[in-house]
Design an enzyme around this catalytic site. Structure first.
Site, PDB file in Angstrom:
ATOM      1  N   GLU A   1       5.636   5.727  11.325  1.00  0.00           N
ATOM      2  CA  GLU A   1       5.724   5.042  10.051  1.00  0.00           C
ATOM      3  C   GLU A   1       7.066   5.363   9.406  1.00  0.00           C
ATOM      4  OE1 GLU A   1       2.643   5.886   7.163  1.00  0.00           O
ATOM      5  OE2 GLU A   1       3.268   4.234   5.900  1.00  0.00           O
TER       6      GLU A   1
ATOM      7  N   ALA B   1       2.331  14.438   5.707  1.00  0.00           N
ATOM      8  CA  ALA B   1       1.450  14.268   6.856  1.00  0.00           C
ATOM      9  C   ALA B   1       1.366  12.791   7.199  1.00  0.00           C
ATOM     10  CB  ALA B   1       0.052  14.794   6.554  1.00  0.00           C
TER      11      ALA B   1
ATOM     12  N   GLU C   1      -1.149   9.646   9.147  1.00  0.00           N
ATOM     13  CA  GLU C   1      -2.532   9.290   9.487  1.00  0.00           C
ATOM     14  C   GLU C   1      -2.692   8.582  10.830  1.00  0.00           C
ATOM     15  OE1 GLU C   1      -0.649   7.818   7.020  1.00  0.00           O
ATOM     16  OE2 GLU C   1      -1.053   5.662   6.902  1.00  0.00           O
ATOM     17  N   ASN C   2      -1.814   8.807  11.818  1.00  0.00           N
ATOM     18  CA  ASN C   2      -1.949   8.155  13.124  1.00  0.00           C
ATOM     19  C   ASN C   2      -3.399   8.135  13.590  1.00  0.00           C
ATOM     20  OD1 ASN C   2       1.041   8.465  13.302  1.00  0.00           O
ATOM     21  ND2 ASN C   2       0.446  10.614  13.522  1.00  0.00           N
TER      22      ASN C   2
ATOM     23  N   GLU D   1      -1.687   3.233   0.257  1.00  0.00           N
ATOM     24  CA  GLU D   1      -1.361   4.530  -0.351  1.00  0.00           C
ATOM     25  C   GLU D   1      -2.007   4.731  -1.719  1.00  0.00           C
ATOM     26  OE1 GLU D   1      -0.465   6.769   1.394  1.00  0.00           O
ATOM     27  OE2 GLU D   1       0.580   5.847   3.092  1.00  0.00           O
TER      28      GLU D   1
ATOM     29  N   HIS E   1      -7.385   7.525   5.192  1.00  0.00           N
ATOM     30  CA  HIS E   1      -6.621   6.387   5.718  1.00  0.00           C
ATOM     31  C   HIS E   1      -7.317   5.742   6.921  1.00  0.00           C
ATOM     32  CE1 HIS E   1      -2.952   5.966   3.466  1.00  0.00           C
ATOM     33  NE2 HIS E   1      -2.477   7.164   3.731  1.00  0.00           N
TER      34      HIS E   1
ATOM     35  N   HIS F   1      -6.758  13.085   2.401  1.00  0.00           N
ATOM     36  CA  HIS F   1      -5.942  11.864   2.294  1.00  0.00           C
ATOM     37  C   HIS F   1      -5.735  11.208   3.657  1.00  0.00           C
ATOM     38  CE1 HIS F   1      -2.645   9.418   0.444  1.00  0.00           C
ATOM     39  NE2 HIS F   1      -2.184   9.449   1.677  1.00  0.00           N
ATOM     40  N   GLU F   2      -5.281  11.975   4.625  1.00  0.00           N
ATOM     41  CA  GLU F   2      -4.974  11.383   5.938  1.00  0.00           C
ATOM     42  C   GLU F   2      -6.242  10.867   6.612  1.00  0.00           C
ATOM     43  OE1 GLU F   2      -1.953  10.776   6.182  1.00  0.00           O
ATOM     44  OE2 GLU F   2      -1.302  12.244   4.688  1.00  0.00           O
TER      45      GLU F   2
HETATM   46  N1  TRP Z   1       1.566   7.517   5.496  1.00  0.00           N
HETATM   47  C1  TRP Z   1       1.936   8.868   5.151  1.00  0.00           C
HETATM   48  C2  TRP Z   1       0.974   9.293   4.056  1.00  0.00           C
HETATM   49  O1  TRP Z   1      -0.118   9.611   4.292  1.00  0.00           O
HETATM   50  C3  TRP Z   1       3.351   8.966   4.672  1.00  0.00           C
HETATM   51  C4  TRP Z   1       4.352   9.303   5.710  1.00  0.00           C
HETATM   52  C5  TRP Z   1       4.273  10.299   6.617  1.00  0.00           C
HETATM   53  C6  TRP Z   1       5.611   8.720   5.916  1.00  0.00           C
HETATM   54  N2  TRP Z   1       5.428  10.339   7.348  1.00  0.00           N
HETATM   55  C7  TRP Z   1       6.242   9.389   6.951  1.00  0.00           C
HETATM   56  C8  TRP Z   1       6.276   7.683   5.323  1.00  0.00           C
HETATM   57  C9  TRP Z   1       7.519   9.061   7.375  1.00  0.00           C
HETATM   58  C10 TRP Z   1       7.548   7.333   5.752  1.00  0.00           C
HETATM   59  C11 TRP Z   1       8.159   8.012   6.767  1.00  0.00           C
HETATM   60  O2  TRP Z   1       1.217   9.225   2.910  1.00  0.00           O
HETATM   61 ZN    ZN Z   2      -0.956   8.123   2.637  1.00  0.00          ZN
END
Ligand code: TRP
Ligand code: ZN
Length: 873
Positions: A127, A268, A270-271, A326, A307, A303-304
């Protein structure tokens, strides 16, 4: 290969088109190696029948193409073209299979996007647009595919091989290598792809879902730290259960892997089935983690995981919809923490953050709507506005609909869009359908930047015994957005009689209102309450029912009454904050009265043993510097800091006995051995006592003893901060001793560095120079280390950073240039510490502006250039 940066035109929401090609299946084979990793991809492609595509455009960045074939036939050179941002295949018109092989170098990857190394491990971060650094792909969130992945690596160095989904096979290969195969049954966008390879270990526990699936939950990290994953594992189990109970959302794979790594740009990620964490949000034990660490870990683990539904099962159509996942997920993690612990304290923490960071962002040059209409670099939109204000919008929906309809709306949204890429409109449509409410005006919250101002004026008409209330909303112009329309604002309120009892009556007028909620939709409303024998006390915006500023001059006596009679803790805390703000900014009807009433009210709270100590501690903390600055057009920084310290000193003098008494009482009741809510709260208030008592004692005897006797990290850090902050005689010994004791721990060393870098003395600048010259301490490629030293300095040390001779700025601008070459996301984020620079005096403004211009002239990354442009704009 580095490509010279050039200014790309911005991406616009209005230009969204569905992809011309879809990808149904992805097969990825990795030959992993830190120096040279080979990625073999097999994509099943289908043209969109509604469009007539002939060329296939794939994203790709810093990839070395080794081979390319369509339906098994190698492509002639004339059939495709490679450029700096991707690859185009010409003359394709029907479904086909594309195979590519590329070479990448994880070890040289300091951007921490794509495949990179964290110490001895290899891992990915995709991401928002990192997948294009792994293989050629249609790297956008509305392309959902089923992935099957084979990882091959040297068995000795990489005994554990993880990816998304469920494990399918493992086996040995020649030359000491082995493989693991993973299949993810859920279609997903490329930004949720992940792999981890390393000599790592886990703690694990089984979890049976409400649907009867037995899930192996595992938390992994480098071998020597594995015991420190236990708290994170407990948090994951709590999060799995809570999402079932509160939102009806069950987990959907046989394994749930969480991996902690030292090198990570954000908090962190959320993969799907393989959450990857910055180690600071996983690793904890009673000796090395603070109370705040334990709480933050629970919230980020939650949170993760949340997601998995709000983001993964239902994903985003495009990056403009970022807050759809988000904002909603922050709301969900806030509710998780509130249900498990003190709802009142959680709200105060969240509102403090909102006001100090989001309000500031929303009033400066970096202001943007929760759903921006254009962006130059999406990585710069992971902001307080998208996350925190986005969560406030969801909270307002919850307030307007109530828990039952809100839950029905969420259920409908998840059911209807499961497996799809959705938009903010889809979310609002579901909420609207279940409740029968028109949310068209409410939707403006997503499109309009800036913090609205609610002006409330009351008038008591004694002859008719009527209270008149005039309420108007003003939506100030913000950066790049001048025109604003009226918003739909839920205003919680309460009326109290002289004896403090609640008057259960609704205001009447041209806005719909119940006895507790008014819905504002017009620029102004006239409301009234008739036939009350005496003027009632009114309280507005309870719980911060909308992310707005209140313009409602209140005299000190009224604010003190609110503190005394109001049951909502946030509103009481806000009343204290108002008294302090009036006193410090010389605002309101009588700033001197505000000051003396504040001092009395804080004394009463301190000496009332029935109050929650954590709440008392939050009230004793005065508003943050930048929250105060945010409420003024321009600021005299030195004067504001001096005033704030002055008031803290006065509070210390007035209540010295109380602070000492409370300190002794809490210390006697709570040793550092306990780790429950009561102990956390007690430590929070003892920290305030330490600060106040040390202001009165240049020898810092209590803080010195507190440090010497501390048995947990919170107590150690509270005391050390105090000793350093007030330059106590024992400060340097304590610093040296702490450093020596925790030398082996990178996360604790970060805490030590943050204290050193934020010491409120101009000379702290020289110390920061020394830190940066120390090869053991300064690791510019590690984002946690950069934050510990430079973000602490830039954001939490106004005295040294904003030195009038400009040397604080020189240090930062020099480092920003160097960091930008390593990790553009980190440099761009660090630069946002200057978001309020235009409020400063002309000397400081001139120095900052020339620094910004120099950076701009020096070929910044696209990320840094974007922030520079907006700061200068
Ligand atoms: N989606 C992640 C979260 O839970 C945010 C995030 C993690 C992210 N690593 C990243 C966003 C690298 C941009 C680039 O909030
Ligand atoms: Zn998030």
């Amino acid at each position: 290969m580095t490509v010279a940066t050039f200014a790309r035109p911005p991406t616009r929401l209005a230009d969204y088109r569905p992809p011309a090609w879809r990808i149904s299946e992805v097969e990825l084979n990795f030959d992993l190696d830190p120096v040279e990793t080979l990625v073999h991809a097999r994509l099943s492609l289908h043209p969109d029948p509604a469009q007539t595509a002939t060329d296939l455009r794939l994203d790709g960045c810093d990839l070395q193409l080794l081979s390319i074939a369509v339906d098994g036939e190698a492509l002639a050179d004339s059939r495709y073209r490679i450029d700096a941002e991707g690859l185009t295949v010409f003359g394709l018109s029907s479904a086909c299979v594309l195979q590519t092989s590329v070479r990448i170098c994880p070890q040289a990857n300091t951007r921490l996007e794509g495949v990179y190394a964290s110490g001895p491990m290899l891992l990915t971060q995709c991401e928002a647009q990192g997948f294009r650094r792994i293989t050629y792909f249609i790297d956008r969130p509305d392309v959902l595919a089923r992935y099957s992945v084979e990882l091959r690596a040297e068995q000795r160095r990489y005994p554990v091989l993880l990816s998304n989904g469920n494990p399918a096979a493992v086996g040995e290969l020649a030359d000491g290598r082995h493989f693991a195969r993973w299949v993810d049954p859920h279609p997903k966008p490329s930004y949720l792809f992940a792999l981890v390879a390393g000599d790592i270990a886990c703690v694990e526990a089984p979890f049976t879902t409400s649907e009867g699936r037995v899930v192996a939950v595992r938390v992994w990290t480098e071998r020597n730290d594995v015991e420190r994953c236990r708290h994170a594992l407990d948090c994951a189990l709590r999060a799995l259960r809570w999402d079932e109970q509160r939102f009806g959302r069950a987990y959907d794979l046989d394994v749930f892997n969480i991996v902690a790594v030292q090198y990570f740009t954000m908090g962190a990620m959320e993969n799907k089935g393989l959450n990857i964490f910055n180690a600071r949000y996983v690793l904890a034990d009673r000796d090395s983690a603070t109370d705040a660490d334990f709480e933050a870990i629970e919230s980020v683990i939650g949170h993760e995981h949340f997601h998995n539904w709000s983001g993964n099962r239902v994903t985003l159509r495009d990056w403009f919809q970022l807050s759809l996942k988000e904002g909603f997920t922050v709301f969900r993690d806030q509710e998780f923490s509130s249900d498990l612990h003190s709802r009142a304290l959680k709200r105060i923490d969240d509102v403090r953050l909102l006001k100090s960071r989001q309000f500031q962002e929303d009033s400066g040059p970096l202001a943007h709507p929760v759903r921006p209409s254009e962006y130059a670099e999406i990585n710069n939109f992971y902001t307080a506005t998208v996350y925190e204000k986005g969560a406030e919008i969801v909270r307002m929906l919850h307030t307007l609909l109530g828990e039952t309809d809100f839950r029905r709306g969420a259920d409908l949204y998840f059911a209807r869009h499961d497996g799809q890429a959705a938009t903010v409109e889809d979310f609002l449509a579901a909420m609207s359908e279940v409740s029968g409410r028109d949310l068209a005006q409410f939707a403006r919250w997503y499109a309009q930047a800036g913090t609205p101002v609610l002006t409330i004026r009351e008038c008591w008409d004694a002859p008719t015994q009527t209270l008149h209330v005039a309420i108007s909303q003003h939506n100030p112009a913000s950066a790049r957005q001048a025109e604003k329309a009226a918003l739909h604002i839920p205003l919680r309120y309460a009326l109290y009689a002289a004896d403090g009892s609640r008057i259960e009556r609704a205001l009447a007028g041209d806005a719909p209102a119940s006895a507790s909620l008014i819905e504002l939709t017009q620029p102004s409303h006239a409301m009234r309450l008739e036939g009350v024998g005496e003027r009632p006390l009114t309280v507005y915006l309870q719980g911060l029912s909308a992310p707005v500023r209140l313009d409602l001059p209140r005299d000190a006596a009224t604010l003190a009454r609110i503190v005394a009679v109001e049951p909502d803790a946030l509103t009481r805390w806000e009343a204290i904050q108002s008294l302090a703000t009036d006193a410090l900014l010389l605002r309101g009807p009588d700033p001197a009265a505000a000051r003396s009433v504040l001092i009395i009210a804080l004394g009463d709270l301190l000496n009332d043993p029935t109050q929650d100590p954590a709440f008392v501690a939050e009230c004793q903390r005065l508003p943050e510097l930048w929250t105060l600055a945010d409420q003024a057009e321009s600021i005299d920084l030195d004067e504001l800091i001096r005033q704030r310290e002055d008031l803290l000193d006065e509070l210390a003098e007035c209540h010295a006995d109380g602070f000492e008494e409370v300190y002794r009482r809490l210390r006697a009741a709570h040793s550092g051995q306990r780790f429950d809510a009561a102990a956390f709260a007690a430590r929070r208030l003892t920290a305030v006592c330490l600060d106040r008592l040390t202001r009165l004692d240049p020898q810092a005897s209590i803080a010195t003893a507190h440090f010497a006797n501390a048995t947990c990290m919170s107590d150690r850090l509270y005391a050390l901060t105090c000793l350093v902050h007030f330059d106590a005689p024992s400060a340097s010994t304590a610093l040296a001793q702490f450093r020596q004791q925790w030398r082996h721990s990178p996360l604790v060393t970060d805490k030590w560095l943050a204290i050193v870098a934020s010491r409120p003395q101009p000379e702290a600048l020289d110390v920061v120079h020394t830190l940066l010259a120390d090869a053991e301490l300064w690791q510019p490629a590690n984002p946690n280390r950069v934050r510990a030293i430079l973000s602490s300095f830039a954001r939490n040390n106004p005295i040294a950073c904003h030195r009038v001779d400009g040397t604080g700025y020189e240090l930062l601008f020099e480092q920003l240039g160097l960091l930008d070459a390593l990790n553009p996301q980190v440099s761009a984020r660090l630069l946002t510490a200057f978001e309020s620079w235009r409020k400063l005096d002309s000397n400081r403004r001139a120095r900052i502006e020339s620094g910004l211009r120099r950076l701009f002239a020096n070929q910044p990354s696209a990320d840094l250039r974007d922030v520079l442009t907006r700061l200068l704009g």
